[in-house]
Design a protein around this motif. Sequence first.
Motif, PDB file in Angstrom:
ATOM      1  N   TYR A   1      52.899  28.865  62.440  1.00  0.00           N
ATOM      2  CA  TYR A   1      52.223  30.164  62.329  1.00  0.00           C
ATOM      3  C   TYR A   1      51.800  30.438  60.890  1.00  0.00           C
ATOM      4  N   PHE A   2      52.677  30.121  59.946  1.00  0.00           N
ATOM      5  CA  PHE A   2      52.358  30.358  58.535  1.00  0.00           C
ATOM      6  C   PHE A   2      51.169  29.515  58.090  1.00  0.00           C
ATOM      7  N   ALA A   3      51.132  28.259  58.522  1.00  0.00           N
ATOM      8  CA  ALA A   3      50.017  27.384  58.155  1.00  0.00           C
ATOM      9  C   ALA A   3      48.699  27.927  58.694  1.00  0.00           C
ATOM     10  N   ALA A   4      48.715  28.376  59.937  1.00  0.00           N
ATOM     11  CA  ALA A   4      47.491  28.919  60.528  1.00  0.00           C
ATOM     12  C   ALA A   4      47.039  30.174  59.796  1.00  0.00           C
ATOM     13  N   SER A   5      47.987  31.052  59.500  1.00  0.00           N
ATOM     14  CA  SER A   5      47.662  32.316  58.824  1.00  0.00           C
ATOM     15  C   SER A   5      47.151  32.081  57.412  1.00  0.00           C
ATOM     16  N   SER A   6      47.919  31.326  56.624  1.00  0.00           N
ATOM     17  CA  SER A   6      47.575  31.153  55.212  1.00  0.00           C
ATOM     18  C   SER A   6      46.271  30.377  55.039  1.00  0.00           C
ATOM     19  N   THR A   7      46.029  29.400  55.912  1.00  0.00           N
ATOM     20  CA  THR A   7      44.794  28.626  55.794  1.00  0.00           C
ATOM     21  C   THR A   7      43.577  29.502  56.053  1.00  0.00           C
ATOM     22  N   THR A   8      43.617  30.274  57.131  1.00  0.00           N
ATOM     23  CA  THR A   8      42.482  31.153  57.443  1.00  0.00           C
ATOM     24  C   THR A   8      42.241  32.162  56.343  1.00  0.00           C
ATOM     25  N   LEU A   9      43.292  32.833  55.906  1.00  0.00           N
ATOM     26  CA  LEU A   9      43.131  33.874  54.889  1.00  0.00           C
ATOM     27  C   LEU A   9      42.719  33.286  53.541  1.00  0.00           C
ATOM     28  N   SER A  10      43.210  32.079  53.208  1.00  0.00           N
ATOM     29  CA  SER A  10      42.872  31.491  51.912  1.00  0.00           C
ATOM     30  C   SER A  10      41.381  31.212  51.804  1.00  0.00           C
ATOM     31  N   TYR A  11      40.726  30.949  52.931  1.00  0.00           N
ATOM     32  CA  TYR A  11      39.275  30.740  52.934  1.00  0.00           C
ATOM     33  C   TYR A  11      38.515  32.055  53.126  1.00  0.00           C
TER      34      TYR A  11
END
Length: 386
Positions: free
Chosen positions: A311-321
């Motif tokens: 979940y963290f990977a999905a969240s942080s990746t989307t928001l980082s872009y």
Amino acid sequence: MLWPLTLINTFGNGLFRVNSALFFTHVGDMTAAQFGTGLALGGVCGILASVPFGRAADRWGARRVLMVLWSAEAVGILGYTQVHSFWMFLLLICPITAVDRGAVVAYRALLATALPQDGVVRARAKLRALANVGVGLGAGVGGIALAVNTPTAYFAVIVGDCLTFVVAAVMLAGLPIAETPAAVAAGQDRRRSGVLRDRRYVLFSAICTVLALQFGVFEVGLPLWVVRDTSAPRAIVAVSLVMNTALVALLQVRLSKGSEDSVGAVRHGERAGWLLALGCAVFVVSRSGSAIAATVLVLGAALVMTIAEVYFAASSTTLSYNLAPDGQAGAYQGLFQSGTSTATSLAPVVMTSGVLQFPVWGWLALGGVFAIAGTSLRWIDVETRR
């Protein structure tokens, strides 16, 4: 078109990672303390290099910068075969770690332009799942060198890792990836404001730095906790790590659904924070009880934290872009990755000098920090595009 690059590069990472400690201490004539000190100093160099390399990717193009960095890393990795002292190791580990962190940033900047906008979250999830497969395969092959335990076997691993960088750079040169000059120009025009002045992104990166401390649980916390504070058999450490790698590869695409937009990504991040807190609480409970009960609880905590990782990977990746302005993916990914590198450097200290020194309250405090960090993503204005 990027999956072969990801598989080859991460295979090399896993190949070397599983052998590095024994190679440098047994063949490189260093103590464990010297090896750890070198890694820490290299980590500092990696943190400092992330943003400058990200800006370079924006200015000259992510593909071009990534090809140069992978080529340089291949030369540096090969240089490890000549390490026979701490000072030689230090002379290599600092620039190599800086280049490696820069390559990660350039790769993530490349994804901003190379992946199709339709289904981009799913594509990123697939690449992350594939990366876990690559690391796992590399670690498995690298285990042969561990079993042989000779200088020749370790040298073969280093040469193999070097070749993966060369092959990846050559393949990248032939891929039909067109980076938009207009995007690069836009990044140059806006650079005066600087990523460090974007308070929203700085706050987001800080929150992700806290949540990224979770990776220290599997690498440091869980092994020491099982051996020192539970009745579970030591073999459960290996089982937990294999389960983590396998489940991330299997679940990343499926559990990334719903994080396609920033609002959904915030929900995923909040969910990750609370699941991490739950996992910490389960570790506390595993301290008492029979070997069977401790085994079940440790595996349960590892399972919960693995789902939180996805979940963290999905969240942080989307928001980082999504939170980065167009044309500045490199600089913004540099700041984001510097936070991840900081967490990687701090995690062992947090686990050994904090959590494990206070077995009950340490875990509970860490869980509380995770829950607060995940919830604090709500404070970020994710609906405003800059």
